[in-house]
Design a protein around this motif. Structure first.
Motif, mmCIF file in Angstrom:
data_model
loop_
_atom_site.group_PDB
_atom_site.id
_atom_site.type_symbol
_atom_site.label_atom_id
_atom_site.label_comp_id
_atom_site.label_asym_id
_atom_site.label_seq_id
_atom_site.Cartn_x
_atom_site.Cartn_y
_atom_site.Cartn_z
ATOM 1 N N VAL A 187 107.331 -31.835 14.567
ATOM 2 C CA VAL A 187 106.661 -30.544 14.434
ATOM 3 C C VAL A 187 105.904 -30.508 13.110
ATOM 4 N N ALA A 188 106.523 -31.046 12.062
ATOM 5 C CA ALA A 188 105.884 -31.081 10.739
ATOM 6 C C ALA A 188 104.599 -31.906 10.777
ATOM 7 N N LYS A 189 104.652 -33.060 11.421
ATOM 8 C CA LYS A 189 103.470 -33.918 11.510
ATOM 9 C C LYS A 189 102.363 -33.247 12.318
ATOM 10 N N TYR A 190 102.747 -32.608 13.395
ATOM 11 C CA TYR A 190 101.777 -31.917 14.249
ATOM 12 C C TYR A 190 101.084 -30.795 13.482
ATOM 13 N N LEU A 191 101.893 -29.975 12.797
ATOM 14 C CA LEU A 191 101.336 -28.872 12.020
ATOM 15 C C LEU A 191 100.452 -29.394 10.897
ATOM 16 N N GLY A 192 100.925 -30.440 10.211
ATOM 17 C CA GLY A 192 100.151 -31.014 9.109
ATOM 18 C C GLY A 192 98.847 -31.636 9.574
ATOM 19 N N TYR A 193 98.875 -32.280 10.734
ATOM 20 C CA TYR A 193 97.680 -32.937 11.265
ATOM 21 C C TYR A 193 96.534 -31.936 11.433
ATOM 22 N N TYR A 194 96.843 -30.778 12.014
ATOM 23 C CA TYR A 194 95.776 -29.806 12.286
ATOM 24 C C TYR A 194 95.423 -28.972 11.057
ATOM 25 N N LEU A 195 96.408 -28.655 10.226
ATOM 26 C CA LEU A 195 96.077 -27.918 9.003
ATOM 27 C C LEU A 195 95.197 -28.756 8.087
ATOM 28 N N ASN A 196 95.345 -30.064 8.174
ATOM 29 C CA ASN A 196 94.543 -30.951 7.334
ATOM 30 C C ASN A 196 93.059 -30.888 7.681
ATOM 31 N N TYR A 197 92.737 -30.459 8.895
ATOM 32 C CA TYR A 197 91.337 -30.271 9.269
ATOM 33 C C TYR A 197 90.745 -29.028 8.607
ATOM 34 N N ILE A 198 91.614 -28.109 8.208
ATOM 35 C CA ILE A 198 91.161 -26.806 7.736
ATOM 36 C C ILE A 198 91.272 -26.668 6.222
ATOM 37 N N LEU A 199 92.383 -27.150 5.672
ATOM 38 C CA LEU A 199 92.688 -26.955 4.254
ATOM 39 C C LEU A 199 92.412 -28.215 3.442
ATOM 40 N N ASP A 200 92.244 -28.036 2.148
ATOM 41 C CA ASP A 200 91.863 -29.152 1.277
ATOM 42 C C ASP A 200 93.023 -30.072 0.917
ATOM 43 N N ASP A 201 94.225 -29.529 0.826
ATOM 44 C CA ASP A 201 95.339 -30.339 0.328
ATOM 45 C C ASP A 201 96.620 -30.032 1.107
#
Length: 291
Positions: A155-169
């Motif tokens: 779940v952490a990887k999934y959330l991080g994968y998509y947030l990385n498209y939106i946020l800088d860090d």
């Protein structure tokens, strides 16, 4: 031998039942004994099924829950589920699976139904205010750290994968990269830790959340209950139901809530995202990424 199960006020389930036993009716006493001997099963039985199993009416089951101080059987059942989820061993879960899934023919239907029920219950219990505050925390953070141990890592990887498209860090804490605290050594009060934790709760997850709070960072907990260990020290708690009578957990609702968080953040940054994906499309085309 019955295990001691502690309630939120510190009293064990055995103590609560024993304190009320003498004032119970004959039928309620039968329910009390069956509950103590079979609490993992009772936690996931409907009132009618419990009554049928013990040989009493459904209304007797409801009065039994009332006698223990609950406003109804669902509240008693919720409390019992919450109490046992952290105490059932993997072996006990496997034994329960054998009871709940007696034949291959019902496994697919029952597992899908359990996931649907968990999503529905998440929809009913997840506070819209908590969800909005969670999105606000993500939007206001300088860096976002995401951590989930054991099965929660997906779940952490999934959330991080998509947030990385939106946020800088955005940084996903990975156990193969060393101790979590070592990966968060630059954590500050401007940052956010998203901690994902479901029963059986990991002690290390709680340790990392405490570290984040000591550094002054904000903490967003994605977990199953406000009574979960990390909930008590987090700034915002997003509750996700994950009940499943098996040695695995139902993570489908957690992925759904992750989707909601990503979309909530994305809608705040839609102009930037449009420009970002436009650039990505040109890169993908140049390197022939897709067919």
């Amino acid at each position: 031998m019955v295990k001691e199960l502690e309630s939120n006020d510190g009293k064990s389930l055995i103590t609560i039942i024993n304190n009320n036993y003498n004032s119970m009716s004959k039928g309620q006493k039968l329910l009390a004994k069956y509950t103590l001997d079979n609490y993992p099963k009772v936690a996931f039985m409907t009132a009618s099924k419990l009554g049928e199993t013990v040989g009493v009416s459904e209304s007797t089951v409801v009065r039994f829950a009332n006698a223990l101080g609950y406003t109804g059987y669902p509240k008693f059942q919720d409390a019992l589920q919450e109490l046992i989820k952290t105490k059932l061993t993997t072996v006990e879960r496997v034994e329960m699976s054998n009871t709940e899934y007696p034949s291959d023919s019902i496994i697919l239907e029952k597992v899908l139904k359990d996931d649907i029920d968990n999503i529905k219950e998440t929809m009913e219990t997840l506070s819209q205010v908590d969800y909005q505050e969670a999105v606000n925390l993500v939007m206001s953070a300088r860096k976002v750290y995401i951590m989930g141990l054991r099965s929660s890592i997906y779940v952490a990887k999934y959330l991080g994968y998509y947030l990385n498209y939106i946020l800088d860090d955005v940084r996903i804490i990975r156990m193969d990269m060393g101790e979590p605290i070592e990966q968060m050594i630059k954590l500050s009060e401007e940052d956010l830790l998203i901690s994902i934790s479901f029963p059986r709760y990991s002690k290390k997850t709680l340790q990392v959340v405490k570290f984040a709070k000591e550094r002054g960072a904000k903490v967003l907990a994605i977990t199953d209950s406000y009574n979960a260990p990390i909930s008590k020290i987090s700034d915002v708690v997003v509750t996700v139901k994950n009940n499943m009578v098996s040695f695995i957990d139902s993570l489908v609702p957690a992925f759904s809530v992750a989707n909601a968080l990503v979309i909530g953040v994305a809608m705040r940054e839609k102009d930037d995202i449009k420009a970002y994906f436009k650039e990505l499309e040109s890169i993908w085309e140049k390197f022939e990424t897709f067919e």
